[in-house]
Design a protein around this motif. Structure first.
Motif, PDB file in Angstrom:
ATOM      1  N   HIS A  23       2.389 -66.378 -18.559  1.00  0.00           N
ATOM      2  CA  HIS A  23       2.202 -67.278 -17.281  1.00  0.00           C
ATOM      3  C   HIS A  23       0.854 -67.710 -16.868  1.00  0.00           C
ATOM      4  O   HIS A  23       0.009 -66.798 -17.012  1.00  0.00           O
ATOM      5  CB  HIS A  23       2.922 -66.542 -16.163  1.00  0.00           C
ATOM      6  CG  HIS A  23       4.655 -66.289 -16.376  1.00  0.00           C
ATOM      7  ND1 HIS A  23       5.071 -65.220 -16.924  1.00  0.00           N
ATOM      8  CD2 HIS A  23       5.323 -67.109 -15.803  1.00  0.00           C
ATOM      9  CE1 HIS A  23       6.404 -65.434 -17.022  1.00  0.00           C
ATOM     10  NE2 HIS A  23       6.693 -66.276 -16.177  1.00  0.00           N
ATOM     11  N   ASP A  24       0.859 -69.081 -16.664  1.00  0.00           N
ATOM     12  CA  ASP A  24      -0.751 -69.420 -16.204  1.00  0.00           C
ATOM     13  C   ASP A  24      -0.858 -68.785 -14.788  1.00  0.00           C
ATOM     14  O   ASP A  24      -0.141 -68.660 -13.946  1.00  0.00           O
ATOM     15  CB  ASP A  24      -0.565 -70.955 -16.121  1.00  0.00           C
ATOM     16  CG  ASP A  24      -1.904 -71.550 -15.834  1.00  0.00           C
ATOM     17  OD1 ASP A  24      -2.451 -71.396 -14.843  1.00  0.00           O
ATOM     18  OD2 ASP A  24      -2.497 -72.170 -16.809  1.00  0.00           O
ATOM     19  N   PRO A  25      -2.096 -68.351 -14.681  1.00  0.00           N
ATOM     20  CA  PRO A  25      -2.720 -67.838 -13.435  1.00  0.00           C
ATOM     21  C   PRO A  25      -2.518 -68.763 -12.144  1.00  0.00           C
ATOM     22  O   PRO A  25      -2.195 -68.130 -11.071  1.00  0.00           O
ATOM     23  CB  PRO A  25      -4.157 -67.443 -13.786  1.00  0.00           C
ATOM     24  CG  PRO A  25      -4.314 -67.312 -15.090  1.00  0.00           C
ATOM     25  CD  PRO A  25      -3.146 -68.386 -15.732  1.00  0.00           C
ATOM     26  N   LEU A  26      -2.644 -70.112 -12.268  1.00  0.00           N
ATOM     27  CA  LEU A  26      -2.255 -70.981 -11.414  1.00  0.00           C
ATOM     28  C   LEU A  26      -0.868 -70.927 -10.734  1.00  0.00           C
ATOM     29  O   LEU A  26      -0.778 -70.877  -9.596  1.00  0.00           O
ATOM     30  CB  LEU A  26      -2.665 -72.385 -11.716  1.00  0.00           C
ATOM     31  CG  LEU A  26      -3.961 -73.089 -11.808  1.00  0.00           C
ATOM     32  CD1 LEU A  26      -3.793 -74.385 -12.199  1.00  0.00           C
ATOM     33  CD2 LEU A  26      -4.632 -72.889 -10.424  1.00  0.00           C
TER      34      LEU A  26
ATOM     35  N   TRP B 289      12.568 -62.876 -12.392  1.00  0.00           N
ATOM     36  CA  TRP B 289      12.261 -62.252 -13.762  1.00  0.00           C
ATOM     37  C   TRP B 289      12.862 -63.016 -14.820  1.00  0.00           C
ATOM     38  O   TRP B 289      14.029 -63.400 -14.609  1.00  0.00           O
ATOM     39  CB  TRP B 289      12.900 -60.601 -13.547  1.00  0.00           C
ATOM     40  CG  TRP B 289      12.481 -59.848 -14.887  1.00  0.00           C
ATOM     41  CD1 TRP B 289      12.436 -60.156 -16.157  1.00  0.00           C
ATOM     42  CD2 TRP B 289      12.378 -58.443 -14.682  1.00  0.00           C
ATOM     43  NE1 TRP B 289      12.482 -58.985 -16.966  1.00  0.00           N
ATOM     44  CE2 TRP B 289      12.178 -58.019 -15.942  1.00  0.00           C
ATOM     45  CE3 TRP B 289      12.080 -57.450 -13.621  1.00  0.00           C
ATOM     46  CZ2 TRP B 289      12.117 -56.436 -16.280  1.00  0.00           C
ATOM     47  CZ3 TRP B 289      11.890 -56.211 -13.886  1.00  0.00           C
ATOM     48  CH2 TRP B 289      11.941 -55.794 -15.455  1.00  0.00           C
ATOM     49  N   GLY B 290      12.149 -63.204 -15.671  1.00  0.00           N
ATOM     50  CA  GLY B 290      12.605 -63.869 -17.043  1.00  0.00           C
ATOM     51  C   GLY B 290      12.473 -65.153 -17.138  1.00  0.00           C
ATOM     52  O   GLY B 290      12.730 -66.164 -15.763  1.00  0.00           O
ATOM     53  N   TYR B 291      12.725 -66.082 -18.045  1.00  0.00           N
ATOM     54  CA  TYR B 291      12.649 -67.440 -18.168  1.00  0.00           C
ATOM     55  C   TYR B 291      14.086 -68.109 -18.287  1.00  0.00           C
ATOM     56  O   TYR B 291      14.143 -69.167 -17.844  1.00  0.00           O
ATOM     57  CB  TYR B 291      11.949 -68.002 -19.667  1.00  0.00           C
ATOM     58  CG  TYR B 291      10.734 -67.275 -19.970  1.00  0.00           C
ATOM     59  CD1 TYR B 291       9.650 -67.242 -19.072  1.00  0.00           C
ATOM     60  CD2 TYR B 291      10.737 -66.733 -21.112  1.00  0.00           C
ATOM     61  CE1 TYR B 291       8.499 -66.406 -19.307  1.00  0.00           C
ATOM     62  CE2 TYR B 291       9.430 -65.844 -21.367  1.00  0.00           C
ATOM     63  CZ  TYR B 291       8.352 -66.034 -20.520  1.00  0.00           C
ATOM     64  OH  TYR B 291       7.097 -65.334 -20.912  1.00  0.00           O
TER      65      TYR B 291
ATOM     66  N   PRO C 130      11.110 -69.203 -14.536  1.00  0.00           N
ATOM     67  CA  PRO C 130      11.081 -69.977 -15.604  1.00  0.00           C
ATOM     68  C   PRO C 130       9.652 -70.650 -15.777  1.00  0.00           C
ATOM     69  O   PRO C 130       9.519 -71.671 -16.546  1.00  0.00           O
ATOM     70  CB  PRO C 130      12.044 -70.882 -15.572  1.00  0.00           C
ATOM     71  CG  PRO C 130      12.370 -71.246 -14.050  1.00  0.00           C
ATOM     72  CD  PRO C 130      12.026 -69.969 -13.402  1.00  0.00           C
ATOM     73  N   PHE C 131       8.716 -70.712 -14.409  1.00  0.00           N
ATOM     74  CA  PHE C 131       7.562 -71.672 -14.349  1.00  0.00           C
ATOM     75  C   PHE C 131       6.489 -70.795 -15.196  1.00  0.00           C
ATOM     76  O   PHE C 131       5.619 -70.100 -14.645  1.00  0.00           O
ATOM     77  CB  PHE C 131       7.427 -71.766 -13.145  1.00  0.00           C
ATOM     78  CG  PHE C 131       8.480 -72.062 -12.063  1.00  0.00           C
ATOM     79  CD1 PHE C 131       9.266 -73.250 -12.451  1.00  0.00           C
ATOM     80  CD2 PHE C 131       8.981 -71.311 -11.216  1.00  0.00           C
ATOM     81  CE1 PHE C 131      10.550 -73.712 -11.765  1.00  0.00           C
ATOM     82  CE2 PHE C 131      10.102 -71.785 -10.574  1.00  0.00           C
ATOM     83  CZ  PHE C 131      11.049 -72.809 -10.894  1.00  0.00           C
TER      84      PHE C 131
END
Length: 200
Positions: free
Chosen positions: A69-72, A138-140, A156-157
């Motif tokens: 996951h991207d920090p942004l 939780w989870g994609y 999912p993000f």
């Protein structure tokens, strides 16, 4: 030609429907992600395939993310939690190096995910017994537990580009109408044929 397996020299329907992807939005700040995430946060909770967090003031929320996951995106989630006045915790997990995939890799990935999803469901059962949270994000994708004491929704993000999609701003009423229309037809059908640009 192998019996039963379609063979193509070029993608089918290429003249009628060329390959395309949604327009990507270049994201440079957390604030640019908030309008998309805000729509997800206020959608009524559902166990459907679209993200619908239904955040409520005072709700105890656990967000599970990993190093993919991207920090942004994670920071945008924090801002949305604060806007909706939820009590939140973020659990970060190391999934190892971020892989680079091609389309065919998805099959192998989802075979491995079957075991992971079963493990997650066991974890959710334990978390529910503890009674510490009202909702897990939780989870994609994939199956979730049926409603009991705890509600489970997806996160999912993974990248800013995935989150900054017009698809996430579609009104809930429209998503629900599309789901109902599709489900009603599938349930009443005797035979279904689904075709996309890659074939039938």
């Amino acid at each position: 030609m192998t019996q039963g397996k379609p063979q193509f020299t070029e993608p089918p329907l290429i003249e009628k429907m060329p390959p395309r992807c949604p327009p990507f939005v270049e994201v440079t700040s957390v604030d640019e992600l908030l309008p998309y995430l805000d729509e997800v946060a206020k959608r009524p909770y559902t166990q459907g395939l679209h993200a619908a967090w239904d955040l409520q003031p005072g709700e105890r929320v656990l967000l599970r993310v990993d190093n993919w996951h991207d920090p942004l995106v994670i920071k945008a989630c924090e801002k949305i939690f604060e806007k909706y006045n939820v009590q939140y915790e973020i659990m970060e997990v190391d999934r190892g190096p971020i892989p680079e995939w091609e389309g065919h890799d998805e099959v192998e990935y989802y075979l491995r995910r079957t075991k992971e999803l079963a493990e997650w469901m066991d974890e959710w059962e334990e978390i529910e017994k503890e009674g510490k949270y009202d909702k897990l994000l939780w989870g994609y994708g994939g199956p979730i537990l049926s409603d009991r004491k705890i509600k489970i929704q997806r996160m999912p993000f993974i990248t800013p580009e995935i989150l900054a999609s017009p698809a996430h701003t579609m009104p809930y009423e429209l998503l629900e109408a599309l789901d109902k229309w599709t489900w009603d037809r599938i349930r009443n059908a005797k035979r279904i044929r689904i075709t996309d640009p890659e074939g039938t």
